[in-house]
Scaffold this active site. Structure first.
Site, PDB file in Angstrom:
ATOM      1  N   ARG A  35       0.782  -0.799   0.218  1.00 49.25           N
ATOM      2  CA  ARG A  35       0.317  -0.080   0.349  1.00 49.25           C
ATOM      3  C   ARG A  35       1.158   1.117   0.285  1.00 49.25           C
ATOM      4  NH1 ARG A  35      -3.102  -3.453  -1.083  1.00 49.25           N
ATOM      5  NH2 ARG A  35      -5.104  -3.460   0.088  1.00 49.25           N
ATOM      6  N   SER A  45     -11.020  -0.461   2.712  1.00 48.94           N
ATOM      7  CA  SER A  45     -10.179  -0.893   4.098  1.00 48.94           C
ATOM      8  C   SER A  45      -9.775   0.665   4.756  1.00 48.94           C
ATOM      9  CB  SER A  45      -8.848  -1.493   4.462  1.00 48.94           C
ATOM     10  OG  SER A  45      -9.390  -3.206   3.530  1.00 48.94           O
ATOM     11  N   GLU A  62      -5.096   3.987   5.802  1.00 50.56           N
ATOM     12  CA  GLU A  62      -4.714   3.915   4.691  1.00 50.56           C
ATOM     13  C   GLU A  62      -5.559   4.801   3.690  1.00 50.56           C
ATOM     14  OE1 GLU A  62      -5.675  -0.299   2.968  1.00 50.56           O
ATOM     15  OE2 GLU A  62      -6.367   0.910   1.303  1.00 50.56           O
TER      16      GLU A  62
HETATM   17  N1  EPU Z   1     -11.331 -10.742   9.737  1.00 50.71           N
HETATM   18  C1  EPU Z   1     -12.555 -10.755  11.253  1.00 50.71           C
HETATM   19  N2  EPU Z   1     -13.335 -10.039  11.361  1.00 50.71           N
HETATM   20  C2  EPU Z   1     -13.592  -9.316  10.459  1.00 50.71           C
HETATM   21  C3  EPU Z   1     -13.185  -9.595   8.745  1.00 50.71           C
HETATM   22  C4  EPU Z   1     -11.766  -9.718   9.059  1.00 50.71           C
HETATM   23  O1  EPU Z   1     -11.677 -10.769  12.428  1.00 50.71           O
HETATM   24  O2  EPU Z   1     -14.718  -8.363  10.294  1.00 50.71           O
HETATM   25  C5  EPU Z   1     -10.025 -11.385   9.353  1.00 50.71           C
HETATM   26  C6  EPU Z   1     -10.568 -13.064   9.479  1.00 50.71           C
HETATM   27  O3  EPU Z   1      -9.318 -13.687  10.370  1.00 50.71           O
HETATM   28  C7  EPU Z   1      -9.568 -13.137   8.281  1.00 50.71           C
HETATM   29  C8  EPU Z   1      -8.555 -11.622   8.245  1.00 50.71           C
HETATM   30  O4  EPU Z   1      -9.134 -11.291   9.419  1.00 50.71           O
HETATM   31  O5  EPU Z   1      -9.572 -14.522   8.648  1.00 50.71           O
HETATM   32  C9  EPU Z   1      -8.092 -11.110   6.772  1.00 50.71           C
HETATM   33  O6  EPU Z   1      -9.680 -10.800   6.189  1.00 50.71           O
HETATM   34  P1  EPU Z   1     -10.302 -10.407   4.873  1.00 50.71           P
HETATM   35  O7  EPU Z   1      -9.988 -12.045   3.981  1.00 50.71           O
HETATM   36  O8  EPU Z   1     -11.728  -9.533   4.281  1.00 50.71           O
HETATM   37  O9  EPU Z   1      -8.628  -9.331   4.378  1.00 50.71           O
HETATM   38  P2  EPU Z   1      -8.063  -8.521   4.625  1.00 50.71           P
HETATM   39  O10 EPU Z   1      -6.997  -8.001   5.105  1.00 50.71           O
HETATM   40  O11 EPU Z   1      -9.311  -7.746   6.224  1.00 50.71           O
HETATM   41  C10 EPU Z   1      -7.090  -7.154   2.720  1.00 50.71           C
HETATM   42  C11 EPU Z   1      -7.906  -6.096   1.752  1.00 50.71           C
HETATM   43  C12 EPU Z   1      -8.864  -5.284   1.807  1.00 50.71           C
HETATM   44  C13 EPU Z   1      -8.668  -7.112  -0.052  1.00 50.71           C
HETATM   45  C14 EPU Z   1      -8.326  -8.289   0.670  1.00 50.71           C
HETATM   46  C15 EPU Z   1      -8.918  -9.644  -0.160  1.00 50.71           C
HETATM   47  C16 EPU Z   1      -5.690  -4.140   3.327  1.00 50.71           C
HETATM   48  C17 EPU Z   1      -5.664  -3.610   4.029  1.00 50.71           C
HETATM   49  N3  EPU Z   1      -7.371  -4.728   3.073  1.00 50.71           N
HETATM   50  O12 EPU Z   1      -8.093  -6.706   3.711  1.00 50.71           O
HETATM   51  O13 EPU Z   1      -8.412  -4.918   0.652  1.00 50.71           O
HETATM   52  O14 EPU Z   1     -10.012  -6.764  -0.836  1.00 50.71           O
HETATM   53  O15 EPU Z   1      -7.108  -8.422   1.593  1.00 50.71           O
HETATM   54  O16 EPU Z   1      -7.411  -9.350  -0.461  1.00 50.71           O
HETATM   55  O17 EPU Z   1      -4.861  -4.910   2.641  1.00 50.71           O
HETATM   56  C18 EPU Z   1      -8.965  -2.386   0.713  1.00 50.71           C
HETATM   57  O18 EPU Z   1      -7.552  -1.724   0.112  1.00 50.71           O
HETATM   58  O19 EPU Z   1      -9.520  -0.585   0.574  1.00 50.71           O
HETATM   59  C19 EPU Z   1      -9.347  -3.737   0.624  1.00 50.71           C
HETATM   60  C20 EPU Z   1     -10.618  -3.572   0.427  1.00 50.71           C
END
Ligand code: EPU
Length: 335
Positions: free
Chosen positions: A164, A235, A331
């Site tokens: 990012r 995010s 972010e």
């Molecule tokens: N989780 C929770 N609670 C929640 C949601 C998620 O505990 O409400 C935990 C779960 O353990 C899950 C883990 O967080 O396995 C990861 O969640 P997710 O797969 O949704 O990914 P993320 O790390 O929260 C990142 C990016 C997203 C992108 C997703 C999918 C960042 C800051 N965010 O989210 O990007 O869509 O991975 O690859 O890196 C964005 O940047 O705007 C964005 C949406």
């Protein structure tokens, strides 16, 4: 090309915050750069280059010039045995561009389907999702240096991409206007489907760029709110990257803390998980809140002020710090 005064930014930011910019211009053609440079000479005020407005939060009147970059156009510029080189102008809508490449039969961007924003904004924060980052598919970025009025092309190394982050976000800070981005799309598919939930959703389906894109779209729609219906900036926090030591200390206490080991020995953990553990998911204060299906997304329930979103973000940062001794970083850029 005209520069307007006192324009509401509501249609131009995905949070849907109704706040004014003192000056506003749409950059529709490369020639408009002349007027932009002239304005800079005559005004000692800040300016901001804006794509889809999906990675910013406005908390007060923007006392300066907002430049909406609208440059349009996309084409295959060359190809060799292994790669299609595809160029798109900065103002192209990101998702429509991704779907267009898929329709042409060029894979590579499917995992980045449905990310809001424009092509020109994508390199600024090195957008990423479902195991693919922009840096994995980027060839070069065309820019105009607004101080010197010179056009040049930056190769991938010059863009200094990391999670990012990029040269455009951390060093050049708006001095370089991104005019177009060239992508290197592999002719031989390199599908990335290991991310949690993707492989399962594809079971029984043929592995094609279109099917993967459709799967990613469905996954995103099941977790993330549509900014045209409920204002948000995706995010709101970055996933923290912590030292192995910090990680060991935390996991001793919280054994199910998600972890994504990094090449340099550090560990990326999940901001969503941390926020969720503090009980924020679905929380609402006034007309702002934390989305019910994803703890990383702050939402505008309608009529929210940018200041209210910022206050909520600060409350979340404080509570995560108190519980886990980790400081979350926003972010989006906050103005
Ligand atoms: N989780 C929770 N609670 C929640 C949601 C998620 O505990 O409400 C935990 C779960 O353990 C899950 C883990 O967080 O396995 C990861 O969640 P997710 O797969 O949704 O990914 P993320 O790390 O929260 C990142 C990016 C997203 C992108 C997703 C999918 C960042 C800051 N965010 O989210 O990007 O869509 O991975 O690859 O890196 C964005 O940047 O705007 C964005 C949406």
């Amino acid at each position: 090309m005209t520069i307007s005064e006192n324009i509401s930014l509501q249609p131009y930011n995905s949070f849907g915050i109704d706040i004014d910019a003192q000056y506003f211009m749409e950059l529709n053609r490369l020639d408009d750069v002349v007027a932009l440079r002239e304005w800079r000479v005559n005004h000692d005020l800040p300016y901001l280059l804006l794509g889809g407005g999906s990675n910013c939060l406005f908390t007060q009147t923007f006392e300066g010039l907002i430049v909406r970059v609208n440059l349009q156009g996309k084409a295959l510029v060359s190809e060799d045995d292994t790669t299609y080189y595809v160029k798109a102008s900065a103002g192209e809508n990101w998702h429509q561009f991704v779907r267009w490449t898929i329709e042409q039969g060029w894979g590579g961007l499917e995992n980045l389907s449905l990310i809001p924003g424009t092509v020109g904004a994508a390199p600024v924060q090195n957008i990423g999702a479902y195991g693919v980052e922009l840096v994995d598919r980027l060839h070069s970025v065309d820019v105009i240096d607004l101080d010197r009025g010179e056009a040049s092309t930056l190769d991938k190394a010059a863009c200094q991409f990391s999670y990012r982050e990029s040269y455009f976000k951390s060093v050049s800070q708006g001095r370089l206007l991104i005019t177009a981005v060239t992508f290197a799309l592999p002719k031989k598919p390199r599908w990335k489907i290991a991310y949690a939930g993707v492989q399962q959703a594809l079971e029984g389906k043929e592995l094609t760029a279109r099917n993967i894109s459709d799967t990613i779209i469905a996954l995103r729609q099941s977790k993330l709110p549509d900014p045209t219906i409920m204002g948000n900036a995706g995010s709101f926090f970055k996933n923290p990257i912590i030292s192995n030591n910090e990680w060991q200390n935390l996991v001793a206490k919280y054994s199910n803390l998600p972890n994504y080991p990094q090449a340099d020995g550090s560990v990326k953990t999940s901001a969503a998980w941390l926020i969720d553990q503090c009980g924020w998911k679905g929380h609402r204060q006034g007309n702002v809140g934390v989305y019910k299906d994803h703890a990383l997304v702050l939402v505008n329930h309608g009529g929210a002020s940018g200041q209210a979103v910022k206050t909520l973000a600060e409350d979340i940062i404080r509570s995560v710090k108190d519980k886990f001794s980790l400081v979350l970083e926003a972010e989006p850029r906050v103005f």
